[in-house]
Motif scaffolding. Structure first.
Motif, PDB file in Angstrom:
ATOM      1  N   MET A   1      39.656  32.674  49.546  1.00 38.27           N
ATOM      2  CA  MET A   1      39.001  33.373  48.464  1.00 38.27           C
ATOM      3  C   MET A   1      39.768  33.112  47.162  1.00 38.27           C
ATOM      4  SD  MET A   1      38.445  37.478  47.897  1.00 38.27           S
ATOM      5  CE  MET A   1      40.158  37.781  47.515  1.00 38.27           C
ATOM      6  N   HIS A   2      39.049  32.810  46.138  1.00 39.21           N
ATOM      7  CA  HIS A   2      39.618  32.637  44.803  1.00 39.21           C
ATOM      8  C   HIS A   2      39.079  33.772  43.931  1.00 39.21           C
ATOM      9  CE1 HIS A   2      41.112  30.586  41.209  1.00 39.21           C
ATOM     10  NE2 HIS A   2      39.992  30.978  40.643  1.00 39.21           N
ATOM     11  N   PHE A   3      39.988  34.422  43.209  1.00 36.71           N
ATOM     12  CA  PHE A   3      39.578  35.491  42.294  1.00 36.71           C
ATOM     13  C   PHE A   3      40.474  35.420  41.067  1.00 36.71           C
ATOM     14  CE2 PHE A   3      40.057  40.077  40.994  1.00 36.71           C
ATOM     15  CZ  PHE A   3      38.822  40.185  40.413  1.00 36.71           C
ATOM     16  N   GLU A   4      39.851  35.477  39.901  1.00 38.72           N
ATOM     17  CA  GLU A   4      40.597  35.343  38.644  1.00 38.72           C
ATOM     18  C   GLU A   4      39.988  36.264  37.604  1.00 38.72           C
ATOM     19  OE1 GLU A   4      40.923  31.673  35.555  1.00 38.72           O
ATOM     20  OE2 GLU A   4      41.399  31.250  37.652  1.00 38.72           O
ATOM     21  N   HIS A   5      40.851  36.909  36.822  1.00 36.92           N
ATOM     22  CA  HIS A   5      40.358  37.745  35.728  1.00 36.92           C
ATOM     23  C   HIS A   5      41.446  37.912  34.678  1.00 36.92           C
ATOM     24  CE1 HIS A   5      42.381  41.641  36.745  1.00 36.92           C
ATOM     25  NE2 HIS A   5      42.511  41.016  37.877  1.00 36.92           N
ATOM     26  N   TYR A 135      35.346  43.892  48.287  1.00 37.15           N
ATOM     27  CA  TYR A 135      36.257  45.043  48.295  1.00 37.15           C
ATOM     28  C   TYR A 135      37.663  44.627  47.853  1.00 37.15           C
ATOM     29  CZ  TYR A 135      39.238  48.748  50.078  1.00 37.15           C
ATOM     30  OH  TYR A 135      40.187  49.718  50.187  1.00 37.15           O
ATOM     31  N   VAL A 136      38.148  43.518  48.396  1.00 36.33           N
ATOM     32  CA  VAL A 136      39.492  43.034  48.056  1.00 36.33           C
ATOM     33  C   VAL A 136      39.574  42.679  46.574  1.00 36.33           C
ATOM     34  CG1 VAL A 136      41.160  41.164  48.442  1.00 36.33           C
ATOM     35  CG2 VAL A 136      40.072  42.297  50.394  1.00 36.33           C
ATOM     36  N   LYS A 137      38.558  42.012  46.039  1.00 33.24           N
ATOM     37  CA  LYS A 137      38.551  41.669  44.613  1.00 33.24           C
ATOM     38  C   LYS A 137      38.612  42.927  43.755  1.00 33.24           C
ATOM     39  CE  LYS A 137      36.054  37.318  45.045  1.00 33.24           C
ATOM     40  NZ  LYS A 137      34.809  36.593  44.726  1.00 33.24           N
ATOM     41  N   SER A 138      37.873  43.939  44.141  1.00 31.69           N
ATOM     42  CA  SER A 138      37.889  45.203  43.403  1.00 31.69           C
ATOM     43  C   SER A 138      39.271  45.853  43.466  1.00 31.69           C
ATOM     44  CB  SER A 138      36.825  46.135  43.982  1.00 31.69           C
ATOM     45  OG  SER A 138      36.844  47.366  43.328  1.00 31.69           O
ATOM     46  N   ALA A 139      39.895  45.810  44.630  1.00 36.00           N
ATOM     47  CA  ALA A 139      41.244  46.375  44.778  1.00 36.00           C
ATOM     48  C   ALA A 139      42.263  45.592  43.947  1.00 36.00           C
ATOM     49  CB  ALA A 139      41.645  46.392  46.250  1.00 36.00           C
ATOM     50  N   TYR A 140      42.165  44.267  43.944  1.00 36.08           N
ATOM     51  CA  TYR A 140      43.058  43.451  43.125  1.00 36.08           C
ATOM     52  C   TYR A 140      42.899  43.804  41.648  1.00 36.08           C
ATOM     53  CZ  TYR A 140      44.110  40.091  46.936  1.00 36.08           C
ATOM     54  OH  TYR A 140      44.535  39.484  48.077  1.00 36.08           O
ATOM     55  N   HIS A 141      41.658  43.894  41.189  1.00 33.77           N
ATOM     56  CA  HIS A 141      41.407  44.208  39.784  1.00 33.77           C
ATOM     57  C   HIS A 141      42.011  45.563  39.418  1.00 33.77           C
ATOM     58  CE1 HIS A 141      39.118  45.534  36.237  1.00 33.77           C
ATOM     59  NE2 HIS A 141      39.215  44.262  35.898  1.00 33.77           N
ATOM     60  N   ALA A 142      41.794  46.566  40.247  1.00 34.96           N
ATOM     61  CA  ALA A 142      42.350  47.899  39.979  1.00 34.96           C
ATOM     62  C   ALA A 142      43.871  47.865  39.947  1.00 34.96           C
ATOM     63  CB  ALA A 142      41.854  48.892  41.030  1.00 34.96           C
ATOM     64  N   ALA A 143      44.486  47.135  40.858  1.00 38.13           N
ATOM     65  CA  ALA A 143      45.951  47.030  40.884  1.00 38.13           C
ATOM     66  C   ALA A 143      46.469  46.334  39.631  1.00 38.13           C
ATOM     67  CB  ALA A 143      46.401  46.285  42.135  1.00 38.13           C
ATOM     68  N   ASP A 144      45.758  45.334  39.152  1.00 41.58           N
ATOM     69  CA  ASP A 144      46.190  44.601  37.961  1.00 41.58           C
ATOM     70  C   ASP A 144      46.055  45.442  36.699  1.00 41.58           C
ATOM     71  OD1 ASP A 144      46.681  42.538  39.713  1.00 41.58           O
ATOM     72  OD2 ASP A 144      44.796  41.517  39.276  1.00 41.58           O
ATOM     73  N   VAL A 145      44.980  46.198  36.600  1.00 44.31           N
ATOM     74  CA  VAL A 145      44.825  47.118  35.468  1.00 44.31           C
ATOM     75  C   VAL A 145      45.943  48.160  35.514  1.00 44.31           C
ATOM     76  CG1 VAL A 145      43.339  48.925  34.503  1.00 44.31           C
ATOM     77  CG2 VAL A 145      42.357  46.722  35.170  1.00 44.31           C
ATOM     78  N   ASP A 146      46.283  48.609  36.709  1.00 42.03           N
ATOM     79  CA  ASP A 146      47.380  49.564  36.865  1.00 42.03           C
ATOM     80  C   ASP A 146      48.719  48.932  36.482  1.00 42.03           C
ATOM     81  OD1 ASP A 146      48.048  52.293  37.612  1.00 42.03           O
ATOM     82  OD2 ASP A 146      49.171  51.368  39.264  1.00 42.03           O
ATOM     83  N   THR A 147      48.907  47.661  36.785  1.00 44.37           N
ATOM     84  CA  THR A 147      50.126  46.948  36.380  1.00 44.37           C
ATOM     85  C   THR A 147      50.261  46.957  34.859  1.00 44.37           C
ATOM     86  OG1 THR A 147      50.290  45.536  38.325  1.00 44.37           O
ATOM     87  CG2 THR A 147      51.229  44.659  36.282  1.00 44.37           C
ATOM     88  N   VAL A 148      49.170  46.672  34.168  1.00 48.72           N
ATOM     89  CA  VAL A 148      49.208  46.664  32.700  1.00 48.72           C
ATOM     90  C   VAL A 148      49.466  48.071  32.165  1.00 48.72           C
ATOM     91  CG1 VAL A 148      47.863  46.218  30.612  1.00 48.72           C
ATOM     92  CG2 VAL A 148      47.843  44.562  32.492  1.00 48.72           C
ATOM     93  N   ARG A 149      48.878  49.077  32.800  1.00 45.72           N
ATOM     94  CA  ARG A 149      49.149  50.468  32.413  1.00 45.72           C
ATOM     95  C   ARG A 149      50.645  50.763  32.561  1.00 45.72           C
ATOM     96  NH1 ARG A 149      50.789  54.483  34.899  1.00 45.72           N
ATOM     97  NH2 ARG A 149      50.396  53.596  36.945  1.00 45.72           N
ATOM     98  N   ARG A 150      51.246  50.305  33.658  1.00 43.07           N
ATOM     99  CA  ARG A 150      52.675  50.538  33.892  1.00 43.07           C
ATOM    100  C   ARG A 150      53.531  49.768  32.870  1.00 43.07           C
ATOM    101  NH1 ARG A 150      56.653  53.539  34.450  1.00 43.07           N
ATOM    102  NH2 ARG A 150      58.269  52.910  35.891  1.00 43.07           N
ATOM    103  N   ILE A 151      53.121  48.564  32.534  1.00 43.07           N
ATOM    104  CA  ILE A 151      53.832  47.798  31.503  1.00 43.07           C
ATOM    105  C   ILE A 151      53.829  48.575  30.190  1.00 43.07           C
ATOM    106  CG2 ILE A 151      53.699  45.727  30.033  1.00 43.07           C
ATOM    107  CD1 ILE A 151      52.744  44.203  32.563  1.00 43.07           C
ATOM    108  N   ARG A 152      52.691  49.156  29.835  1.00 43.37           N
ATOM    109  CA  ARG A 152      52.598  49.957  28.603  1.00 43.37           C
ATOM    110  C   ARG A 152      53.524  51.175  28.669  1.00 43.37           C
ATOM    111  NH1 ARG A 152      49.561  48.330  25.035  1.00 43.37           N
ATOM    112  NH2 ARG A 152      47.826  46.922  25.360  1.00 43.37           N
ATOM    113  N   GLU A 153      53.578  51.826  29.827  1.00 42.75           N
ATOM    114  CA  GLU A 153      54.481  52.971  29.984  1.00 42.75           C
ATOM    115  C   GLU A 153      55.943  52.552  29.787  1.00 42.75           C
ATOM    116  OE1 GLU A 153      53.788  54.503  33.904  1.00 42.75           O
ATOM    117  OE2 GLU A 153      51.918  55.518  33.333  1.00 42.75           O
ATOM    118  N   LEU A 154      56.336  51.452  30.390  1.00 45.62           N
ATOM    119  CA  LEU A 154      57.705  50.971  30.247  1.00 45.62           C
ATOM    120  C   LEU A 154      58.017  50.611  28.800  1.00 45.62           C
ATOM    121  CD1 LEU A 154      57.919  48.751  33.453  1.00 45.62           C
ATOM    122  CD2 LEU A 154      59.133  50.910  33.059  1.00 45.62           C
ATOM    123  N   ALA A 155      57.057  49.979  28.130  1.00 42.56           N
ATOM    124  CA  ALA A 155      57.248  49.608  26.724  1.00 42.56           C
ATOM    125  C   ALA A 155      57.390  50.861  25.854  1.00 42.56           C
ATOM    126  CB  ALA A 155      56.097  48.747  26.235  1.00 42.56           C
ATOM    127  N   ALA A 156      56.592  51.876  26.140  1.00 43.64           N
ATOM    128  CA  ALA A 156      56.621  53.109  25.342  1.00 43.64           C
ATOM    129  C   ALA A 156      57.968  53.829  25.459  1.00 43.64           C
ATOM    130  CB  ALA A 156      55.484  54.036  25.745  1.00 43.64           C
TER     131      ALA A 156
END
Length: 162
Positions: A1-5, A135-156
């Motif tokens: 499976m290939h998934f990119e966003h 389902y897996v693609k949706s989970a990956y996307h949610a985890a990646d959005v959460d990663t960016v949210r965490r990056i913002r928290e660390l930066a703040a």
């Protein structure tokens, strides 16, 4: 499976969004490689087995799942996680690339390649593989959005300022 966003980090049209630097995002991606438990609370027992100038080998537990990754990076540009297959999962690759189309925009591209089937096999009437891939693609996307949210928290908090 290939998934990119893509996930947009800096948006010049949104003044409420704190602009981050490439260096801050890069530092956070390395942090995620070395301390994945700071990005996903279910991760435990993290061990760095080997470390070099542009790579590391680590293992951790995610619930009952044991994961071992070989991680390589091109400083300031991309980081690739190659998860080794084992009896519990089939492994796969995740590449995270920092993209700057111009001086005001910053994106992070997440690219997954796994041995999971992406569609229903020809001649098969079983749609479970396609459903699971979705389902897996949706989970990956949610985890990646959460990663960016965490990056913002660390930066703040100033933890990414070096």
């Amino acid at each position: 499976m290939h998934f990119e966003h893509l996930v947009q980090i800096n948006d010049p049209l949104n003044p409420l969004l704190q602009a981050l630097t490439v260096e801050q995002v890069w530092h956070a991606l390395l942090w995620r490689a070395e301390k994945p438990q700071d990005f996903q609370e279910d991760i435990t027992d993290v061990v760095i087995h080997e470390r070099g100038e542009d790579f590391l080998v680590r293992s951790f537990r995610l619930g009952k799942l044991h994961v071992r990754d070989h991680i390589e990076w091109e400083h300031g540009r991309s980081i690739e996680f190659r998860t080794q297959p084992n009896d519990e999962h089939s492994g796969g690759n995740l590449t995270i690339t920092i993209e700057t189309p111009d001086e005001t925009q910053l994106f992070v591209r997440f690219t997954y390649n796994t041995p999971l089937p992406e569609t229903v096999a020809p001649g098969s009437d079983d749609a479970s593989d396609a459903y699971f891939a979705s389902y897996v693609k949706s989970a990956y996307h949610a985890a990646d959005v959460d990663t960016v949210r965490r990056i913002r928290e660390l930066a703040a908090t100033g933890l990414l300022s070096h």
